[in-house]
Design a protein around this motif. Structure first.
Motif, PDB file in Angstrom:
ATOM      1  N   ASN A  87      -3.848  -3.376  -4.580  1.00 24.54           N
ATOM      2  CA  ASN A  87      -3.513  -3.130  -3.177  1.00 24.54           C
ATOM      3  C   ASN A  87      -4.617  -2.364  -2.443  1.00 24.54           C
ATOM      4  N   LYS A  88      -5.688  -2.003  -3.154  1.00 22.52           N
ATOM      5  CA  LYS A  88      -6.832  -1.346  -2.513  1.00 22.52           C
ATOM      6  C   LYS A  88      -8.088  -1.741  -3.281  1.00 22.52           C
ATOM      7  N   GLU A 110      -2.931   1.323  -6.260  1.00 20.74           N
ATOM      8  CA  GLU A 110      -2.590   2.717  -5.982  1.00 20.74           C
ATOM      9  C   GLU A 110      -1.089   2.843  -5.777  1.00 20.74           C
ATOM     10  N   THR A 118      -3.810   5.857  -9.686  1.00 22.26           N
ATOM     11  CA  THR A 118      -4.670   4.701  -9.446  1.00 22.26           C
ATOM     12  C   THR A 118      -4.855   3.971 -10.766  1.00 22.26           C
ATOM     13  N   ALA A 174       0.858  -1.190   0.000  1.00 24.72           N
ATOM     14  CA  ALA A 174       0.000   0.000   0.000  1.00 24.72           C
ATOM     15  C   ALA A 174       0.891   1.236   0.000  1.00 24.72           C
TER      16      ALA A 174
END
Length: 172
Positions: free
Chosen positions: A48-49, A54, A39, A31
């Protein structure tokens, strides 16, 4: 045990191993420690999100910067850009699409064939002439082709694909 059962069992074990390795690779994108500046979403395997990847500036720089020195229609003389290989970035996120849509902070968008990235050594520039690019001057991220390397790149087609103030990349 018959040889067919052994082959089936080995194949199943191999597929399971691939799934584990794939999951481990997908989980390997850290992250961002700072505010994200990029993004990536769409047809990607590594996130990672949620379903996006991101990146903050440090994450992009850690991928290794490459340099493109070229003339552009937006600057006088040759300009030295440093950034991340778009081809490398797409491979990192496991992009499986045929094109990307680059979206700028002001919602300008342009569609780019993914094959351009390897074919022309396109970069996502972070620096211009050794300095980070501020938002007010085409930063923080600018898609750059090495225009001087091929006369075909010095056309409106490729200039239009060279989005600045890039904030999002959608793989389609």
């Amino acid at each position: 045990m018959s040889s067919t059962k052994v082959k089936t069992s080995l194949l199943g074990a191999f597929v399971a191993l691939l799934a584990i390795v794939g999951a481990a690779y997908a989980a390997s994108l850290a992250a961002p420690a700072e505010k994200p500046i990029l993004t990536i979403s769409g047809k990607i395997a590594v996130t990672n999100k949620g379903d996006t990847a991101e990146f903050d500036r440090a994450m992009l720089e850690s991928l290794g910067l490459v340099t493109v020195e070229t003339s552009t229609p937006w600057h006088e003389g040759k300009v030295k850009f440093e950034g991340v290989s778009m081809d490398k970035l797409m491979k990192l996120v496991g992009a499986t699409g045929q094109r990307v849509v680059a979206v700028a902070l002001n919602d300008y968008s342009t569609e780019i064939p993914i094959e351009d990235f390897g074919k022309y050594n396109t970069i996502l520039a972070i620096k211009r002439n050794g300095e980070y690019m501020p938002v007010r001057d085409k930063g923080p991220l600018f898609i750059i082709y090495p225009y001087d390397s091929n006369p075909d790149l010095r056309t409106q087609t490729y200039y239009a694909r060279s989005a600045w103030q890039v904030a999002k990349i959608i793989v389609r």
